[in-house]
Structures are given as structure tokens and as C-alpha cells.
Motif scaffolding. Structure first.
Motif, mmCIF file in Angstrom:
data_model
loop_
_atom_site.group_PDB
_atom_site.id
_atom_site.type_symbol
_atom_site.label_atom_id
_atom_site.label_comp_id
_atom_site.label_asym_id
_atom_site.label_seq_id
_atom_site.Cartn_x
_atom_site.Cartn_y
_atom_site.Cartn_z
ATOM 1 N N PHE A 121 -9.099 4.614 -5.178
ATOM 2 C CA PHE A 121 -9.835 5.469 -4.529
ATOM 3 C C PHE A 121 -9.366 5.729 -3.063
ATOM 4 C CE2 PHE A 121 -13.405 6.959 -2.020
ATOM 5 C CZ PHE A 121 -13.654 8.239 -2.750
ATOM 6 N N ARG A 122 -9.387 4.432 -2.444
ATOM 7 C CA ARG A 122 -8.995 4.588 -1.095
ATOM 8 C C ARG A 122 -7.688 5.142 -0.797
ATOM 9 N NH1 ARG A 122 -11.311 -0.816 -1.392
ATOM 10 N NH2 ARG A 122 -9.163 -1.685 -1.356
ATOM 11 N N LEU A 123 -6.725 4.594 -1.748
ATOM 12 C CA LEU A 123 -5.395 5.373 -1.838
ATOM 13 C C LEU A 123 -5.191 6.807 -1.846
ATOM 14 C CD1 LEU A 123 -3.323 2.494 -3.680
ATOM 15 C CD2 LEU A 123 -3.031 3.018 -1.006
ATOM 16 N N THR A 124 -6.007 7.229 -2.646
ATOM 17 C CA THR A 124 -6.073 8.608 -2.762
ATOM 18 C C THR A 124 -6.782 9.316 -1.697
ATOM 19 O OG1 THR A 124 -8.050 8.539 -4.376
ATOM 20 C CG2 THR A 124 -5.720 8.634 -5.491
ATOM 21 N N ALA A 125 -7.745 8.748 -1.358
ATOM 22 C CA ALA A 125 -8.490 9.337 0.080
ATOM 23 C C ALA A 125 -7.581 9.364 1.290
ATOM 24 C CB ALA A 125 -9.757 8.514 0.182
ATOM 25 N N ALA A 126 -6.840 8.398 1.449
ATOM 26 C CA ALA A 126 -5.964 8.510 2.483
ATOM 27 C C ALA A 126 -4.803 9.573 2.385
ATOM 28 C CB ALA A 126 -5.233 7.213 2.759
ATOM 29 N N SER B 216 0.853 -1.049 0.071
ATOM 30 C CA SER B 216 0.088 0.076 -0.054
ATOM 31 C C SER B 216 0.890 1.125 -0.129
ATOM 32 C CB SER B 216 -0.823 0.010 1.328
ATOM 33 O OG SER B 216 -1.917 -1.082 1.065
ATOM 34 N N LYS C 19 -10.512 0.321 -9.343
ATOM 35 C CA LYS C 19 -10.722 1.481 -9.219
ATOM 36 C C LYS C 19 -11.026 1.736 -7.742
ATOM 37 C CE LYS C 19 -13.730 5.161 -10.909
ATOM 38 N NZ LYS C 19 -14.710 5.862 -11.611
ATOM 39 N N SER C 20 -11.562 1.026 -6.921
ATOM 40 C CA SER C 20 -11.953 1.224 -5.406
ATOM 41 C C SER C 20 -10.801 1.128 -4.791
ATOM 42 C CB SER C 20 -12.939 0.145 -4.997
ATOM 43 O OG SER C 20 -12.333 -1.266 -5.016
ATOM 44 N N THR C 21 -9.738 0.463 -5.173
ATOM 45 C CA THR C 21 -8.438 0.451 -4.281
ATOM 46 C C THR C 21 -7.566 1.755 -4.475
ATOM 47 O OG1 THR C 21 -8.331 -2.069 -4.614
ATOM 48 C CG2 THR C 21 -6.096 -0.566 -3.983
#
Length: 249
Positions: free
Chosen positions: A37-42, A3, A33-35
Motif C-alpha cells: 500500500f505504501r509503494l502504490t501510494a507513492a 523499494s 499488504k501495508s508495504t
């Protein structure tokens, strides 16, 4: 680790491509895409990336400027302080350290041994308590009031019989440091070890480090502290000037 690697890759992609959508990031990373999105959100929560407008488009955030600025200050500090500390080590014949604040401790980032050094203990990279070292007291004294109150509210660990563990006594010492322009410790961290420190200011007037001279108590005596303090203050002022700090009269 995966990650972390992907998060760093996102920063590299945005640095290379500018504004980029989550779909494009996911494709380049080879993840769902969901992965992405989670990384960019963090990363967005930390201010390292931001969305300037259209939903899903990201660019590098101002948090990176803060990190880059801190790294630049540290590199400038090491470069500008080294020759000054080398001269100071010869002048006072004691070991010279440069320390910065890192959360609740001081971290030594550079060291120069004086010609009279009895040991070659390497303090670089070591973390030391703020309340029991001269550098730490300098850094404490220049904290914003709210942060200082928080530090003084925490228990103060005793390292030697001379360690100051009473917050009221320490608070009075910190007030004196602001007046005198230097701090000193007499066998507060280690028995037989004394030290004197002074603040280093950045261009914006904030204290970014402390320069200290330390030596055995039989040589760096209480009577010698004013003399050494004057030399350490002068050195710290020179480094501050090298960093662009100008003190108004």
C-alpha cells in the motif's frame, strides 16, 4: 534500492494484469499488504498509478504517458537531428551540439565535430548554465513567463568577465532572441569560446531543444556570427519540420 525495485515491479504487474488490488500486489511481491500500500501510494502521488473506482484497485496512471512521451520526443529528436547536424558541421566547419532543458540547466544530448575542430572535447551528457550559453539562452527565452521570472530572480553566476549577470540585461537579450530567432554568446562560458544557437520546435509548437554551433573566438568571430546564425537557424527549422512542426505564415 529494494523499494525502487518493488515499485518498478508493481508497474510491471499492472502492465501485465491491468487493474489489480493491493492484496494481489502484495502476494506477487512477497511483502506485507501495508508495504504494498505504501509503494502504490507513492506511485499514485506521482501519477504513475491511479485508482479508477473501487478502493484498493490500481491501474497504470497517465503519468507514465507523460514520461513515455518525453522519452519518445528525445529519441525522435536524436534520430531526426543527427543527419542535419552532420551537414551543418561541414557547412560552418564548427562543432554542433543539441541541448535540451533539464530543470535549471541545459544538457547536451548529441554532438558532431566540424572539420576545423581544434579539440575533441565531448559535451554530450554535460550540464551547462542557461544564462551563459547560446543554447541555454534559447531555452530560457522560450520559457513560460512565470518560470522565466523565477529563473531571473536567482543569482547569475559569473564564469568569465563577459558573463551576463545582470537580470535586466539578460532579460533584454532574451527579448531580442525571440525577435531574431537565434542567440549567441561571446566568451561568456569560457574565454576564447563563442557560440550561436537556434530553437527546435516540436509538433505542438513548444521549444524542445536548441541546436548550437561553437568554435574558438579567433575563427567564430563576432563578424561571422550573422552568417553562422543563418545556417544554424535553417538547420533548426529543418529538424523542427522533421518533428512535425509547421509554422504558419
Amino acid at each position: 534500492m529494494q523499494s525502487v525495485d518493488r515499485a518498478v515491479t508493481i508497474l510491471e504487474i499492472l502492465a501485465r494484469r491491468g487493474e489489480t488490488g493491493v492484496t494481489e500486489l502484495a502476494a506477487e511481491l512477497g511483502v506485507h499488504k501495508s508495504t504494498a500500500f505504501r509503494l502504490t501510494a507513492a506511485l499514485e502521488m506521482r501519477g504513475l498509478v491511479e485508482q479508477p473506482g473501487e478502493r484498493g484497485k490500481y491501474r497504470l496512471g497517465l503519468g507514465l504517458v507523460r514520461l513515455a512521451g518525453a522519452a519518445t520526443v528525445r529519441m525522435d529528436l536524436s534520430q531526426q537531428s543527427r543527419p542535419v547536424c552532420e551537414r551543418l558541421a561541414v557547412e560552418v566547419a564548427e562543432t554542433i551540439n543539441v541541448a535540451i532543458l533539464d530543470e535549471d540547466e541545459a544538457v547536451n544530448i548529441d554532438q558532431v565535430f566540424g572539420p576545423s575542430a581544434l579539440t575533441t572535447h565531448n559535451w554530450v551528457g554535460q550540464r551547462t548554465p542557461l544564462h551563459a550559453t547560446s543554447s541555454g539562452k534559447v531555452l530560457l527565452a522560450h520559457l513560460p513567463e512565470e518560470l522565466l521570472k523565477k529563473r531571473l530572480a536567482a543569482p547569475l553566476e559569473r564564469y568569465t568577465p563577459r558573463t551576463v549577470t545582470d537580470p535586466d540585461v539578460l532579460s533584454a537579450q532574451l527579448e531580442r532572441i525571440l525577435t531574431d530567432g537565434f542567440a549567441f554568446c561571446v566568451e561568456e562560458l569560457e574565454q576564447g569560446l563563442n557560440a550561436v544557437a537556434a530553437p527546435v520546435y516540436a509538433q505542438n509548437g513548444q521549444v524542445v531543444a536548441a541546436i548550437s554551433a561553437s568554435g574558438p573566438s579567433f575563427r567564430l568571430t563576432a563578424e561571422r556570427i550573422p552568417e553562422v546564425a543563418a545556417a544554424v537557424r535553417s538547420a533548426a527549422e529543418e529538424v523542427s519540420a522533421r518533428l512535425g512542426y509547421f509554422r504558419l505564415a
